[in-house]
Design an enzyme around this catalytic site. Structure first.
Site, mmCIF file in Angstrom:
data_model
loop_
_atom_site.group_PDB
_atom_site.id
_atom_site.type_symbol
_atom_site.label_atom_id
_atom_site.label_comp_id
_atom_site.label_asym_id
_atom_site.label_seq_id
_atom_site.Cartn_x
_atom_site.Cartn_y
_atom_site.Cartn_z
ATOM 1 N N SER A 1 0.960 -1.152 -0.103
ATOM 2 C CA SER A 1 0.116 0.006 -0.114
ATOM 3 C C SER A 1 0.921 0.992 0.069
ATOM 4 C CB SER A 1 -0.857 -0.058 1.184
ATOM 5 O OG SER A 1 -0.191 0.268 2.531
ATOM 6 N N ASP A 2 0.319 2.357 -0.454
ATOM 7 C CA ASP A 2 0.908 3.723 -0.101
ATOM 8 C C ASP A 2 0.817 3.905 1.343
ATOM 9 O OD1 ASP A 2 2.079 5.847 -0.440
ATOM 10 O OD2 ASP A 2 1.075 6.600 -1.829
ATOM 11 N N TRP A 3 1.644 4.875 1.946
ATOM 12 C CA TRP A 3 1.643 4.958 3.320
ATOM 13 C C TRP A 3 0.509 5.426 4.040
ATOM 14 C CZ3 TRP A 3 5.110 2.216 1.517
ATOM 15 C CH2 TRP A 3 6.339 1.881 2.251
#
Length: 849
Positions: A225-227
């Site tokens: 995932s993106d953060w």
């Protein structure tokens, strides 16, 4: 290798709890280890133009390469591979196994805050440069992470906005650079984007993460995932999202236990995701990069030369009407001015930012090069354009003379009136829990602090000495999180302890940037600076990640705006040549927000116009990650687009100006005359959203495709760039098209000048008769060729079915229709030199890579 785990054996030994543990991060930059099963913790690092390492605060310095729009404008796959390899060396030095790069999102609008992070508005160029970058990186054992998948091209409401677009536009424009890069390089990891696509968050979109990515394309890597970009437990797992970052996880961990109990997921679903994590761990072990290893910088002559080469090759010469460039030895006096001349604007902001090992400003690079031809350089600012004042970093030292400042932390207020207490600079405040030196006046305290010693809510003192380099009145600007006071030589300069000043700094959780003037500072004299801060108000707001807040202190010498322009005019009049360096910086182009317009900030345009009138022998340098408008373009005879050039920005620019390097860059982005001409206008950003949705009304007509279909003339077209050489094209031939729709295009280029140079030859395809609307032409191949003066080089470009096809959503497949196609060869999208025609004998369809 004995130290490399066997994925299936390890998976079979792990308990269900251990497998679940693998599916969320340990912290901001590491994955969860399972030591008892021989599974170590992998280290990740940002970003596209450098390897920051594990710390925002007091990070280990790193090499900063040109922004991706600059690297894309080089049209140089060999350079991209070399940059990737150099970044791999730096990742190894920082014990990082995974680099969170490259970014290949399409620049749908130049207003995008992260436009500078991607290579191009064109899918073919974007994906091709990305593939070379990835190959260079992974050849040395460091995993690439291609991102942000997909249609993540604005910062406004980036966690929730839905990019609503047709299937054809999604496939042909936004997925295509990912598809090309995956086919050409096989990145080991991919990052899902924050946004929704047609109403579904990508991190839980099974169609995109599994059906397209894994089944149709056959890709086998890890999806992270993106953060903080995971918004569900069951849906994201079943969609194919392998690991939630950062850690500790919010949507996984115990939440997955609950989902298992409820029968929403099954152990086999956990196994499928854990297997991908273990496969990447296996690659990390095979790389030989240590786990939980030290972090170091690499600063060698070889790296510096690569940085310098990249900076020059990422520079595009846009105008040279009077052949002023390259500057010759008859130039004796050079005036340098402009808001980006003295400052080192090496990168855009956000994830791309880092602490460079060193940085060369345009002024420094030009001054050094001028000495070699016996010319003298004089400087005046002319105008300022920073949203925030430049950091104090070049001017600050600790009491012992070490560059930087001292930061001290207390868990309890050392005095009842700590914030307002009159400083005694040389006397320590009692009870300090922990202290550290820092090199910067920008302190993002999300990491790098001993958490065993310092509480989350704490009191902080930042102390240093400030030595200005110019006499005059200086203006200080600060923004912080919490409450603070700034003192200069024991006198209160800025009060943010009793005055409420909420603003948009520090992700909207900080104060406004408050400015205050101090009169009569003397160059070379040291002044004591002390900032005292309590972060309790910030911490109490419930920050979504561990952070003790932020401090940003800047300063600049005050100038009278019109007087500064007048000074620049006088200097230009009395100089053989004037160089005006304008543009944007990380205050204007950054992750977290989009630009409001395409204008140069402040009085930049007024400065340029005034200097052009004063001295026609003026070189305008624009430094920005994405296009800006140029109302003075008709008066400017000489113009350079410098982008953000990294560490060697100044030397790379000087190499072009003084002719050490013959410019060869071509614009990877169309420069519009006005915002209203941009194909996505007005359906973009906060003014274009419709109840949480952005409608991609332009469909496939993005970038130059949109200008050409509307017959709109841009300021500068895609693929455009000048050289000190002149090239002549001839002898175009195309082989017959095979049954698999493959062919080879050959032609010749002659350098008809007396200067060796490199030319970027671009091959476009046009489909005059099609069952669906198509772009006037599309880039499908290119070649960068070194041609010596007076010589001719033969160029060969291979094309395949992708050059002819479009996506037909009725059939859920790609289609190349039988018929005649035009092959167009040119030096830009609008300067077509050669044409021929080929015929595809029968229609073909396909679905995979």
């Amino acid at each position: 290798m004995s130290n490399v785990l066997n994925v299936e054996e390890t998976l079979g030994k792990l308990t269900l709890a251990q497998k679940i543990k693998l599916l969320g991060g340990l912290d901001v930059w590491h994955t969860e280890p399972v030591p008892e099963a021989g599974v170590p913790s992998m280290r990740f690092s940002d970003g596209p133009n450098g390897v920051r390492g594990t710390r925002f605060f007091n990070g280990v310095p790193a090499s900063c390469f040109p922004s991706s729009t600059g690297l894309g404008s080089s049209f140089d796959v060999e350079l991209a591979a070399k940059v990737g390899g150099t970044l791999a060396d730096e990742a190894r030095a920082k014990s990082a196994h995974v680099l969170l790069a490259p970014t290949v999102n399409i620049q749908r609008s130049p207003l995008g805050g992260r436009s500078f992070e991607s290579f191009s508005e064109d899918p073919h160029l974007n994906g091709t440069i990305a593939a070379a970058y990835i190959n260079g990186l992974q050849a040395k054992g460091v995993s690439a992470t291609i991102k942000h998948y997909v249609a993540n091209d604005q910062e406004f409401e980036r966690f929730s906005i839905s990019s609503d677009l047709s299937e054809r536009a999604l496939r042909e424009i936004y997925l295509k650079p990912f598809q090309i890069a995956i086919k050409g390089s096989d990145p080991w990891a991919l990052m899902s984007s924050y946004n929704r696509v047609n109403g579904v968050h990508v991190s839980e979109d099974k169609r995109l993460l599994d059906d397209v990515l894994r089944k149709v394309w056959g890709w086998k890597g890890l999806v992270m995932s993106d953060w903080t970009g995971v918004y569900s437990t069951t849906q994201s797992l079943l969609a194919g999202l392998d690991i939630e970052m950062p850690g500790p996880p919010v949507m996984r961990g115990k939440a997955l236990d609950r989902a298992l109990q409820a029968g929403k997921i099954f152990p086999s679903d956990i196994d499928a995701r854990a297997r991908k994590v273990l496969e990447l761990v296996q690659r990390a072990q095979a790389s030989g990069i240590p786990f939980d290893g030290p972090e170091a910088s690499i600063d060698t002559p070889e790296v510096r030369q690569t940085l310098r080469t990249a900076a020059a090759d990422a520079t595009v010469l846009l105008k040279n009407d009077n052949k002023l460039l390259p500057l010759k030895a008859d130039v004796k006096t050079i005036a340098v001015m402009g808001p980006n001349a003295k400052a080192t604007m090496i990168s855009g902001g956000g994830s791309a930012s880092l602490t460079p090992t060193y940085a060369v400003s345009p002024l420094e690079g030009i001054t050094t090069a001028a000495k070699e031809i016996g010319a003298k350089v004089k400087y005046t600012p002319g105008a300022y354009t920073t949203k925030y004042h430049p950091l104090l970093d070049p001017y600050i030292r600790q009491l012992d003379g070490t560059p930087g400042a001292l930061m001290e932390f207390w868990n309890d207020s050392p005095t009842s009136d700590f914030l307002t207490l009159q400083p005694n600079f040389e006397k320590p405040v009692a009870g300090c829990a922990w202290s550290t030196p820092t090199s910067s006046s920008y302190c993002f305290m999300a990491d790098g602090i001993d958490e065993t010693e310092v509480n989350l809510a704490c009191w902080i003192r930042y102390s240093t000495t400030f030595t200005p380099d110019e006499d005059g009145d200086w203006e200080f600007g600060i923004n912080i999180t919490g409450k603070a006071n700034l003192f200069l030589d024991d006198k209160l300069v800025v009060d943010l302890s009793t005055v409420e000043s909420r603003g948009d700094s520090w992700f909207g959780l900080g104060t406004a940037d408050v400015k205050a003037s101090v009169a009569g500072l003397k160059a070379g004299q040291s002044y004591r600076i002390e900032l005292r801060l309590n972060n309790a108000d910030f911490v109490s707001q419930g920050v979504p990640f561990t952070c003790r807040g932020g401090i940003r202190i800047g300063a600049l010498r005050k100038i009278d705006p019109q007087g500064a322009i007048n000074d620049a005019v006088e200097l230009a009049k009395n100089s053989d040549v004037a160089i005006v360096v304008v543009g944007l910086n990380h205050d204007w182009e950054s992750e977290g927000f989009d630009r409001a317009d395409l204008e140069l900030p402040g009085l930049s345009n007024g400065l340029v116009s005034a200097v052009l009138k004063a001295n026609p022998r003026t070189i305008i340098v624009n430094q920005s990650g994405a296009p800006v408008t140029m109302p003075w373009i008709g008066e400017a005879a000489t113009l350079i687009q410098a982008f953000y050039g990294g560490n060697e920005l100044g030397n790379g620019l000087a190499d072009i100006i003084f002719g050490k390097v013959n410019p060869s860059g071509k614009l990877s982005l169309t420069f519009p005359k006005r915002l209203e001409d941009v194909p996505s206008y007005p359906s973009y950003g906060d003014k274009g959203q419709e109840h949480g949705k952005i409608l991609y009304n332009e469909g496939i007509f993005v970038g130059y495709r949109g200008y050409e279909v509307k017959n709109l003339e841009p300021l500068f077209p895609f693929g455009y760039g000048l050289s000190y050489s002149q090239f002549q094209y001839s002898s175009l031939e195309a082989s017959s098209v095979s049954e698999a729709a493959e062919l080879t295009v050959t032609f010749k280029i002659t350098n008809i000048s007396t200067v060796d140079g490199r030319e970027v030859a671009q091959v476009y395809i046009a489909d005059p008769v099609s069952s669906l609307p198509r772009a006037v032409k599309e880039l499908k191949g290119f070649a960068k060729v070194l041609i010596k003066a007076g010589e001719t080089e033969a160029v060969s470009v291979k094309l395949d079915r992708e050059a002819f096809g479009f996506y037909d959503d009725r059939q859920s497949s790609w289609v190349a229709e039988k018929g005649k196609f035009e092959i167009l060869v040119g030096s830009s999208s609008t300067d077509i030199k050669l044409k021929t025609e080929v015929e595809l004998e029968k229609t073909i369809t396909w679905t995979g890579l």
